[in-house]
Design a protein around this motif. Sequence first.
Motif, PDB file in Angstrom:
ATOM      1  N   SER A 177       6.392   0.664 -12.386  1.00 42.19           N
ATOM      2  CA  SER A 177       6.601   0.865 -13.797  1.00 42.19           C
ATOM      3  C   SER A 177       5.389   0.964 -14.760  1.00 42.19           C
ATOM      4  CB  SER A 177       7.412  -0.189 -14.454  1.00 42.19           C
ATOM      5  OG  SER A 177       8.579  -0.311 -13.817  1.00 42.19           O
ATOM      6  N   SER A 178       4.361  -0.006 -14.550  1.00 46.39           N
ATOM      7  CA  SER A 178       3.110   0.143 -14.997  1.00 46.39           C
ATOM      8  C   SER A 178       2.410   1.528 -14.570  1.00 46.39           C
ATOM      9  CB  SER A 178       2.199  -1.020 -14.590  1.00 46.39           C
ATOM     10  OG  SER A 178       0.993  -0.857 -15.227  1.00 46.39           O
ATOM     11  N   LEU A 179       2.375   1.699 -13.654  1.00 44.84           N
ATOM     12  CA  LEU A 179       1.474   3.102 -13.087  1.00 44.84           C
ATOM     13  C   LEU A 179       2.123   4.354 -13.610  1.00 44.84           C
ATOM     14  CD1 LEU A 179      -0.707   3.982 -11.281  1.00 44.84           C
ATOM     15  CD2 LEU A 179       0.918   4.515  -9.317  1.00 44.84           C
ATOM     16  N   ILE A 180       3.357   4.485 -13.733  1.00 43.36           N
ATOM     17  CA  ILE A 180       4.063   5.546 -14.492  1.00 43.36           C
ATOM     18  C   ILE A 180       3.639   5.657 -15.862  1.00 43.36           C
ATOM     19  CG2 ILE A 180       6.170   6.675 -14.905  1.00 43.36           C
ATOM     20  CD1 ILE A 180       5.503   6.969 -11.892  1.00 43.36           C
ATOM     21  N   SER A 181       3.911   4.258 -16.676  1.00 41.57           N
ATOM     22  CA  SER A 181       3.699   3.995 -18.015  1.00 41.57           C
ATOM     23  C   SER A 181       2.261   4.597 -18.381  1.00 41.57           C
ATOM     24  CB  SER A 181       3.931   2.837 -18.550  1.00 41.57           C
ATOM     25  OG  SER A 181       3.609   2.557 -19.718  1.00 41.57           O
ATOM     26  N   LEU A 182       1.321   3.889 -17.662  1.00 43.30           N
ATOM     27  CA  LEU A 182      -0.060   4.279 -17.765  1.00 43.30           C
ATOM     28  C   LEU A 182      -0.462   5.907 -17.593  1.00 43.30           C
ATOM     29  CD1 LEU A 182      -1.567   1.339 -15.984  1.00 43.30           C
ATOM     30  CD2 LEU A 182      -2.137   1.886 -18.424  1.00 43.30           C
ATOM     31  N   ALA A 183       0.195   6.352 -16.697  1.00 41.13           N
ATOM     32  CA  ALA A 183      -0.175   7.977 -16.419  1.00 41.13           C
ATOM     33  C   ALA A 183       0.597   8.800 -17.559  1.00 41.13           C
ATOM     34  CB  ALA A 183       0.748   8.459 -15.050  1.00 41.13           C
ATOM     35  N   VAL A 221       0.808  -1.154  -0.041  1.00 43.51           N
ATOM     36  CA  VAL A 221       0.025  -0.009   0.033  1.00 43.51           C
ATOM     37  C   VAL A 221       0.939   1.343   0.113  1.00 43.51           C
ATOM     38  CG1 VAL A 221      -1.768   1.241   1.284  1.00 43.51           C
ATOM     39  CG2 VAL A 221      -1.875  -1.185   1.209  1.00 43.51           C
ATOM     40  N   ASN A 222       1.671   1.096   0.832  1.00 40.64           N
ATOM     41  CA  ASN A 222       2.658   2.363   0.877  1.00 40.64           C
ATOM     42  C   ASN A 222       3.410   2.566  -0.326  1.00 40.64           C
ATOM     43  OD1 ASN A 222       2.173   2.973   3.738  1.00 40.64           O
ATOM     44  ND2 ASN A 222       3.673   1.568   4.350  1.00 40.64           N
ATOM     45  N   ARG A 223       4.019   1.470  -0.909  1.00 35.30           N
ATOM     46  CA  ARG A 223       4.720   1.654  -2.184  1.00 35.30           C
ATOM     47  C   ARG A 223       3.661   1.839  -3.405  1.00 35.30           C
ATOM     48  NH1 ARG A 223       9.626  -0.392  -2.859  1.00 35.30           N
ATOM     49  NH2 ARG A 223       9.235  -1.037  -5.053  1.00 35.30           N
ATOM     50  N   GLN A 224       2.784   1.597  -3.281  1.00 39.14           N
ATOM     51  CA  GLN A 224       1.738   1.951  -4.502  1.00 39.14           C
ATOM     52  C   GLN A 224       1.303   3.609  -4.139  1.00 39.14           C
ATOM     53  OE1 GLN A 224       0.852   0.405  -6.695  1.00 39.14           O
ATOM     54  NE2 GLN A 224      -1.197   0.959  -7.552  1.00 39.14           N
ATOM     55  N   ALA A 225       1.243   4.056  -2.927  1.00 38.94           N
ATOM     56  CA  ALA A 225       1.005   5.363  -2.703  1.00 38.94           C
ATOM     57  C   ALA A 225       2.395   6.333  -3.176  1.00 38.94           C
ATOM     58  CB  ALA A 225       0.587   5.917  -1.197  1.00 38.94           C
ATOM     59  N   PHE A 226       3.408   5.779  -2.973  1.00 38.37           N
ATOM     60  CA  PHE A 226       4.816   6.420  -3.170  1.00 38.37           C
ATOM     61  C   PHE A 226       4.895   6.525  -4.760  1.00 38.37           C
ATOM     62  CE2 PHE A 226       9.118   5.715  -4.781  1.00 38.37           C
ATOM     63  CZ  PHE A 226       9.934   6.838  -4.161  1.00 38.37           C
ATOM     64  N   TYR A 227       4.428   5.668  -5.542  1.00 37.89           N
ATOM     65  CA  TYR A 227       4.465   5.708  -7.059  1.00 37.89           C
ATOM     66  C   TYR A 227       3.343   6.443  -7.541  1.00 37.89           C
ATOM     67  CZ  TYR A 227       7.979   2.262  -7.594  1.00 37.89           C
ATOM     68  OH  TYR A 227       9.046   1.408  -7.171  1.00 37.89           O
ATOM     69  N   LEU A 228       2.146   6.544  -6.865  1.00 35.88           N
ATOM     70  CA  LEU A 228       1.018   7.254  -7.353  1.00 35.88           C
ATOM     71  C   LEU A 228       1.439   8.919  -7.339  1.00 35.88           C
ATOM     72  CD1 LEU A 228      -1.870   6.810  -7.880  1.00 35.88           C
ATOM     73  CD2 LEU A 228      -2.668   7.195  -5.843  1.00 35.88           C
ATOM     74  N   VAL A 229       1.956   9.635  -6.452  1.00 35.30           N
ATOM     75  CA  VAL A 229       2.181  10.703  -6.482  1.00 35.30           C
ATOM     76  C   VAL A 229       2.899  11.081  -7.825  1.00 35.30           C
ATOM     77  CG1 VAL A 229       3.568  12.623  -5.367  1.00 35.30           C
ATOM     78  CG2 VAL A 229       2.392  11.059  -3.791  1.00 35.30           C
ATOM     79  N   PRO A 230       4.279  10.555  -8.167  1.00 34.11           N
ATOM     80  CA  PRO A 230       4.901  11.044  -9.519  1.00 34.11           C
ATOM     81  C   PRO A 230       3.917  10.711 -10.486  1.00 34.11           C
ATOM     82  CG  PRO A 230       5.885   9.059  -8.431  1.00 34.11           C
ATOM     83  CD  PRO A 230       5.184   9.633  -7.427  1.00 34.11           C
ATOM     84  N   ALA A 231       3.354   9.535 -10.530  1.00 31.57           N
ATOM     85  CA  ALA A 231       2.421   9.247 -11.621  1.00 31.57           C
ATOM     86  C   ALA A 231       1.443  10.084 -11.965  1.00 31.57           C
ATOM     87  CB  ALA A 231       1.559   7.989 -11.397  1.00 31.57           C
ATOM     88  N   ILE A 232       0.792  10.791 -10.862  1.00 33.05           N
ATOM     89  CA  ILE A 232      -0.266  11.972 -11.264  1.00 33.05           C
ATOM     90  C   ILE A 232       0.305  13.127 -11.735  1.00 33.05           C
ATOM     91  CG2 ILE A 232      -1.744  13.524  -9.972  1.00 33.05           C
ATOM     92  CD1 ILE A 232      -2.502  11.109  -8.002  1.00 33.05           C
ATOM     93  N   ALA A 233       1.837  13.367 -11.168  1.00 30.44           N
ATOM     94  CA  ALA A 233       2.357  14.530 -11.462  1.00 30.44           C
ATOM     95  C   ALA A 233       2.654  14.340 -13.113  1.00 30.44           C
ATOM     96  CB  ALA A 233       3.751  14.630 -10.965  1.00 30.44           C
ATOM     97  N   VAL A 234       3.184  13.130 -13.462  1.00 31.69           N
ATOM     98  CA  VAL A 234       3.468  12.938 -14.917  1.00 31.69           C
ATOM     99  C   VAL A 234       2.258  12.839 -15.780  1.00 31.69           C
ATOM    100  CG1 VAL A 234       4.028  10.689 -16.580  1.00 31.69           C
ATOM    101  CG2 VAL A 234       5.433  11.309 -14.393  1.00 31.69           C
ATOM    102  N   MET A 235       1.113  12.446 -15.324  1.00 31.92           N
ATOM    103  CA  MET A 235      -0.188  12.477 -16.248  1.00 31.92           C
ATOM    104  C   MET A 235      -0.568  13.948 -16.499  1.00 31.92           C
ATOM    105  SD  MET A 235      -3.776  10.892 -15.350  1.00 31.92           S
ATOM    106  CE  MET A 235      -4.207  11.868 -13.867  1.00 31.92           C
TER     107      MET A 235
END
Length: 386
Positions: A347-353, A55-69
Amino acid sequence: MVSRREKTRFGEWWWSVDRITLFAIGALIVIGVVLSLAASPAVAHRLGLEPFHFVNRQAFYLVPAIAVMIGTSLLSPRDLRRLCVVIFAVSVVMVFATLVFGAEIKGARRWLVIAGINIQPSEMLKPAFVVLAAWLFAESTRRSDVPALPLAFALLGVSVVPLAAQPDIGQTVLVVTVWCALFFLAGLQWIWMVGLGGVAVTGLMAAYTLVPHVTKRVDKFLNPDAAHDGFQIETALGSFASGGWFGRGPGEGTVKRILPDSHADFIFAVAAEEFGSILCIAIVGLFALVVLRSLVLALRDEDPFTRFATAGLALLFGMQAAINMSVNLHLIPAKGMTLPFISYGGSSLISLAFGVGMLLAFTRRRPRAEIAAEAESALRLAEQPR
């Protein structure tokens, strides 16, 4: 609330972006967080990790993913095309590097470890590939003096060869399918489509014959009892029957404790058991909304490049979701592909964003003056002596 009179970059973005698509993506992200809280602790416990590790790692990746999107959605189509050239080149080099330096996992080399972070280069290759293929097909429809079609075939070859060598058959099929869809949208000859279909069937048969883990997965799909490994399939399917329409309730599911990757590849089954078929239908509806809305906007666009890129990115997004959910429902052989914005995966989350950010950028309402200026620039480039 942002005023229409506000001339800031964000104000212009807010009133030009397609907010229906944006809100649908936001809803998927929220559902992903909720399902991560439901599924991940059991997996972490099984692996001997801290309960909220994933959960923590997903939240960690979610912040840059939203910024990338958001950052990507601010760019113009021309800037996106240039950015994709760079990202595609770097991704191809990294995919080839996995064949030499990547760790072998379940008979495949798909990951690189850089600065302690696991990276799957093929994830970033996909959206960049789609945009470049769309650009080449668009050029093939309006400029006969440019060898756009041979370059499009070369682009496909450069992408598919390292993916097949890893081997990553699922990503290979996804890339080829989207490329063929763009080929079809460009209005090119039917004979090419027939030939490509024959090549695709031959390639799949070769993969089944030559790649042991592909053979194993297909055999399990066709006859799970004979393969003596029908437990995962029966468990995933049983979660839908167990959950019914409204589910057993948050935290009450059992499938997450026994299914491998229940926080990633099989999170759709966890959603079915704990929250019921109602949530599953809502998830399918959100994916369908993003894809269909994007295709409608693509149909209205006058610029071939923007139209093809929008359609290609929408198909890439929708097909990945369809593959994941089909595996959970035992409609196709097992394939390790995440459910966009819901499954765990950095990797998938950043790519999808990145891909969705480009989708939002291509579907933004642009002034006709800006579109005309880009068309005039392309025309001047076409008229330059060679």
